[in-house]
Motif scaffolding. Structure first.
Motif, mmCIF file in Angstrom:
data_model
loop_
_atom_site.group_PDB
_atom_site.id
_atom_site.type_symbol
_atom_site.label_atom_id
_atom_site.label_comp_id
_atom_site.label_asym_id
_atom_site.label_seq_id
_atom_site.Cartn_x
_atom_site.Cartn_y
_atom_site.Cartn_z
ATOM 1 N N GLN A 184 0.965 -1.202 -0.050
ATOM 2 C CA GLN A 184 0.039 -0.008 0.047
ATOM 3 C C GLN A 184 0.800 1.163 0.227
ATOM 4 O O GLN A 184 0.397 2.159 -0.587
ATOM 5 N N HIS A 185 2.043 1.241 0.672
ATOM 6 C CA HIS A 185 2.628 2.303 0.815
ATOM 7 C C HIS A 185 4.175 2.076 0.269
ATOM 8 O O HIS A 185 5.215 2.973 0.518
ATOM 9 N N LYS A 235 -2.050 6.629 11.335
ATOM 10 C CA LYS A 235 -2.458 6.761 10.087
ATOM 11 C C LYS A 235 -1.732 7.427 8.983
ATOM 12 O O LYS A 235 -1.687 8.800 8.698
ATOM 13 N N SER A 277 0.023 8.760 5.528
ATOM 14 C CA SER A 277 -0.585 8.904 4.215
ATOM 15 C C SER A 277 0.518 9.731 3.489
ATOM 16 O O SER A 277 1.385 10.397 4.190
ATOM 17 N N ASP A 278 0.153 9.998 1.954
ATOM 18 C CA ASP A 278 1.012 10.873 1.552
ATOM 19 C C ASP A 278 0.956 12.356 2.039
ATOM 20 O O ASP A 278 2.092 12.972 1.961
ATOM 21 N N ASN A 279 0.126 12.553 2.994
ATOM 22 C CA ASN A 279 0.156 13.973 3.267
ATOM 23 C C ASN A 279 0.869 14.161 4.621
ATOM 24 O O ASN A 279 0.947 15.172 5.177
ATOM 25 N N SER A 280 1.030 13.165 5.139
ATOM 26 C CA SER A 280 1.818 12.818 6.389
ATOM 27 C C SER A 280 3.219 13.741 6.391
ATOM 28 O O SER A 280 3.901 13.857 5.131
ATOM 29 N N LYS A 326 6.572 9.805 8.094
ATOM 30 C CA LYS A 326 7.084 8.913 6.997
ATOM 31 C C LYS A 326 8.448 8.091 7.411
ATOM 32 O O LYS A 326 8.248 7.042 7.258
#
Length: 845
Positions: free
Chosen positions: A653-654, A722, A724-727, A732
């Motif tokens: 997923q990541h 959680k 995500s790309d916005n983290s 990250k």
RNA sequence: GCCCGGGUGGCGAAAUCGGUAGACGCAAGGGACUUAAAAUCCCUUUUCAGCAAUGAAGUGCGGGUUCGAGUCCCGCCCCGGGCACCA
């Protein structure tokens, strides 16, 4: 990268890669940080089930962990390849044992590889190969030359089904431990190893084995069975007919010489050596001989059952108690064993067996120990008094505490020359000859001129002939092979005959761990330097069922080899881990050890096909504490599969996000702890708590199941953040660091998926060459600590206090808490206990 | 009989030094996604009472020590293993 966890693709790939890379090939010259990890080598039965797998999976996990910790690990594997099943198969199907054994070995090697278990196959040994048994035979000859291997005629355990003799250790509850047939006694000429010479050392050195489970040591102590006592000579009353006796006395062994003034008769074992001569020509002779013959018919089961009524018969002879000069009758009894001297003094007043016997045959009973109350009266007793007390009616010893009397009376016996203190062992010599084909031939030649002669070194090995009839006749199939039997005497060169018996397979397995270090060496059995460098084995892993047999024999051999000067240590295994058996409900509805005969085996092949080897490994390790028995649960395997899938999916997923984090930023995380927001700070702490716990679990008791649950907890914590790309970059980086640690931590258990994901994360080195994660102490730090508030031991509230808070401060916070005030209202506070980091307990009344 | 282990939810189990019992997983129940199923995700799950907040009980049984006991002590019961007519 594939979205679905492609275990069936990645597993063979990595297995091939490990085999090609030589990662498991150990350079024996590099002994710095050496770690010899040994798993009990298997009998090549052809098919391993998941129960067998536990041993190899545990071992492989240990090997991989130790490698990541920087050890130079030696993990060899081989085959305990001689044995009855192959020979029985030959009788049935005609396939020669060697052929079926070698093909089974090939199958099992594949199975081990499919499990992901890796070994240094350059050091492989198979005990059935001449290159191995040559040296088994050579060791036999060394022992023969030292008087440690000898032949004697004696009553031996005979299994009618296997048509061979068995060692005492192979008789379980009077039955053959292989086929469960009732074992009978037979008088035969057999070869023995003099393990009794080593009884005291084998017992004493158990105390040095700190890395062994206590229960295994206890079992060995029981088996060796040391007992301290006194040997007393009773003079034989000369025969009235003037005939000679082979000896003028009968010696008996007793641990209770303090009761000897109460001795009213003596009993011999039916097998007592001089018995026939003692009664020759007496009126009782026929009856006694009949009694002896009847006793011999009893099976071990009959004889060892405690419900059997003790039977005996008077021999017509008398002996004299040297302490009292009293004449007492000499009996033969079927309950007396050939232990000690094969004769016992009977004190019915103070031994329950003698009491029963005396009552049955109306023999006299005499009190010689009085209880502390002084209340013992013979006529009121309904059983023997076996407790301590004071000597009674015992000449100069009367009144002496009986424990003291034991040494005082022994002293008297020694001073007057009719006895001595002595030690007896339950352990008997190890019977090693087997009347079967598929074993190492005993390298002995019988010559009419020279007698029993060992084969010369340059004529070893004595090879098994290929063309023989496999029929169990009670004699080794070798005896029927003229080609094998006829030879020249190694001494005089005249025609002679070979010994036709082969060796117990436990001989083969008593030294294989030494041979791994010189597996290819055709010039010597043991490479002294390599053995001294690499042994004792750092970690031995095997089944508890070998607690006595194999582990005692291997210790014995190591001491012998040490005494031969070939090695300079005399205990083979520094640490021992015995894994519990895997059980499963059988068709009969009961739980049994997994085995073909119980019809409850689970084959790994199907599981590996459906879930992959990593799932089987993970479940096998997760099933419970490895030292305990475990019940295999087919549906629970799913859980392990789900967990691996979950790790795979998270990376998938990541994958772009993970790739976007520069590897350096993970390394620098320790420096940015202060800048972290709570979610990533919590995850970062959890990572290091997990590393700490898992490392502890693996270094200590091999608690893989709690280690794995800690990895599961860590994954739960990863998912709680959680990402995500916005983290933020920081989140990250912590996420990537956490995923890397999950992969490293799980790699000893599920190595294929770990390798694949490690590569996916951009590492080229391979997970085995990566370092085991280190704990960063600072990461463990918490600003606030959760504590429980108790009133009278009951938890009433949870609070957070600064981790820097002292006891007084914590107490103050606690006392101000509303919940505490509610529960303490109107009561007197008697005591406040503050355990920093844990709880506050307020005692009120 | 003697010597070792062990007894904790429906199940496998955890609790590192006497300090918040039941972590983690399985199974079960409910929900989301789906045409549907599988897969996945979320919630509930020691027992009892209560809508709930909460309270009470609870680690084989009975006692004890302690502010506090699954953990230590004493006495039992049950299960597994070893030894056992060893004088």
């Amino acid at each position: 990268m594939n979205e679905k966890y492609p275990f069936s693709e990645i597993e063979p790939k990595w297995q091939q890669s490990w085999a090609d890379s030589g990662l498991f090939k150990t350079d024996l010259s590099d002994t710095e940080n050496k770690y010899y990890c040994l798993m009990m080598f298997p009998y090549p039965s052809g098919k391993l089930h998941v129960g067998h797998g536990r041993n190899y999976i545990i071992g492989d996990a240990v090997v991989r962990y130790k490698k990541m910790r920087g050890h130079n690990v030696l993990s060899p594997m081989g085959w305990d390849a001689f044995g009855l099943p192959a020979e029985n198969a030959a009788i049935k199907t005609g396939t020669p044992p060697r052929e079926s054994t070698l093909s089974n070995i090939a199958i099992m090697k594949e199975q081990l590889a499919a499990w992901g278990c890796c070994y240094d196959w350059d050091k492989e040994v198979a005990s059935c190969e001449p290159e191995y048994y040559k040296w088994t035979q050579w060791l036999f000859i060394q022992m023969f030359n030292r008087g440690l291997a000898y032949k004697k005629k004696s009553n031996v355990n005979w299994c009618p089904d296997c048509a061979t003799v068995l060692a005492n250790e192979q008789v379980v509850d009077g039955c053959c431990d292989r086929c469960d047939s009732t074992v009978i006694q037979k008088a035969l000429e057999q070869w023995f190893f003099k393990i009794t010479d080593y009884a005291q050392r084998l017992l004493d050195d158990l105390d040095t084995l700190d890395g062994w489970p206590e229960r295994v040591k206890t079992m060995q102590r029981n088996w060796i069975g040391r007992s301290e006592g006194t040997e007393i000579d009773f003079a034989l009353v000369p025969r009235e007919d003037g005939a000679n006796d082979p000896s003028d006395k009968v010696s008996c062994f007793t641990t209770r010489v303090d009761t000897i003034y109460g001795c009213t008769y003596m009993v011999l074992a039916p097998e007592y050596g001089d018995l026939k001569e003692l009664i020759a020509g007496l009126p009782q002779e026929t009856e006694v001989l009949q009694f002896v013959a009847d006793s011999a018919k009893l099976t071990n089961i009959d004889r060892e059952s405690d419900t059997l009524e003790k039977k005996g018969i008077f021999t017509g002879r008398y002996v004299v108690n040297p302490y009292t000069n009293e004449k007492v009758p000499l009996w033969v009894g079927d309950y007396v064993l050939m232990y000690g001297t094969g004769a016992v003094m009977a004190v019915p007043a103070h031994d329950t067996r003698d009491w029963a016997f005396a009552k049955k045959y109306d023999l006299p009973i005499k009190l010689s120990i009085q209880n502390p109350e002084g209340s013992l009266v013979l006529t009121e007793m309904d059983d023997a008094y076996t407790e301590d007390g004071a000597c009674f009616d015992s000449a100069e010893f009367t009144g002496m505490p009986n424990r003291e009397a034991i040494s005082a009376m022994a002293k008297k016996a020694e001073a007057e020359g009719f006895g001595k203190s002595c030690i007896n062992f339950r352990l008997r010599d190890w019977l090693i000859s087997r009347q079967r084909y598929w074993g190492a031939p005993i390298p002995i030649v019988y010559c009419d001129r020279c007698g029993t002669v060992p084969v010369n070194d340059d004529e070893l090995p004595v090879r098994l002939p290929e063309n023989v009839e496999f029929k169990p006749t009670g004699e080794s199939p070798l005896a029927a092979s003229q080609e094998f039997m006829n030879c020249e005497c190694p001494k005089c060169g005249e025609p002679a005959r070979r010994e036709s018996d082969t060796m117990d397979t436990f001989v083969d397995s008593s030294w294989y761990f030494l041979r791994y270090l010189s597996a290819q060496d055709s010039t010597q059995a043991i490479d002294t330097k390599a053995a001294n460098d690499w042994l004792p084995v750092d970690q031995y892993i095997g089944g508890i069922e070998h607690a006595i047999l194999h582990l005692l024999y291997a210790r014995f051999f190591t001491k012998v080899v040490s005494d031969l000067g070939l090695i300079d240590f005399d205990e083979p295994f520094a640490k021992l881990f015995t894994q519990g058996m895997i059980c499963k409900k059988g068709p009969d509805g009961n739980l049994h050890k997994m085995s073909k005969s119980k019809g409850n085996v689970v084959s790994p092949n199907e599981l590996i096909e459906n879930y992959g080897a990593d799932t089987v490994r993970l479940y096998t390790l997760f099933i419970g504490p490895p030292e305990k028995e475990a019940e295999w649960n087919d549906t629970a395997v799913e859980g392990s599969y789900r967990f691996l899938k979950r790790i795979w999916t998270r990376v998938w997923q990541h994958k772009e996000l993970l790739a976007s984090v520069s590897p350096d930023s993970c390394g620098e995380l320790a420096e940015s702890i202060g800048k972290m927001e709570k979610p990533e700070r919590d995850l970062f702490r959890k990572v290091h708590e997990s590393v700490q716990k898992i490392t502890h679990d693996l270094d200590g008791a091999f608690h893989f199941h709690t280690a794995i649950s800690a990895i599961m907890e860590l994954m739960n914590a990863v998912d709680a953040v959680k990402v995500s790309d916005n983290s933020s970059e920081q989140v990250k980086a912590v996420f990537r660091d956490a995923m890397e640690k999950v992969i490293l931590l799980i790699s000893p258990f599920a190595p294929h998926i770990a390798e694949e994901l490690w590569k996916e994360l951009g590492h080229d080195g391979g997970v085995l060459s990566a370092d085991w994660p280190e704990v960063i102490e600072e990461a463990l730090h918490r600003d606030e600590i959760q504590m429980a508030l108790q009133v009278n031991g009951k938890v009433r509230e949870q609070i957070f206090v600064p981790s820097s808070a002292g006891k007084d401060e914590i107490e103050k916070i606690a006392m101000e808490n509303p919940a505490v005030q509610k529960w303490t209202e109107g009561k007197t506070i008697r005591k406040v206990i503050v355990v920093p980091g844990r709880l506050v307990n307020i005692a009120v009344s």
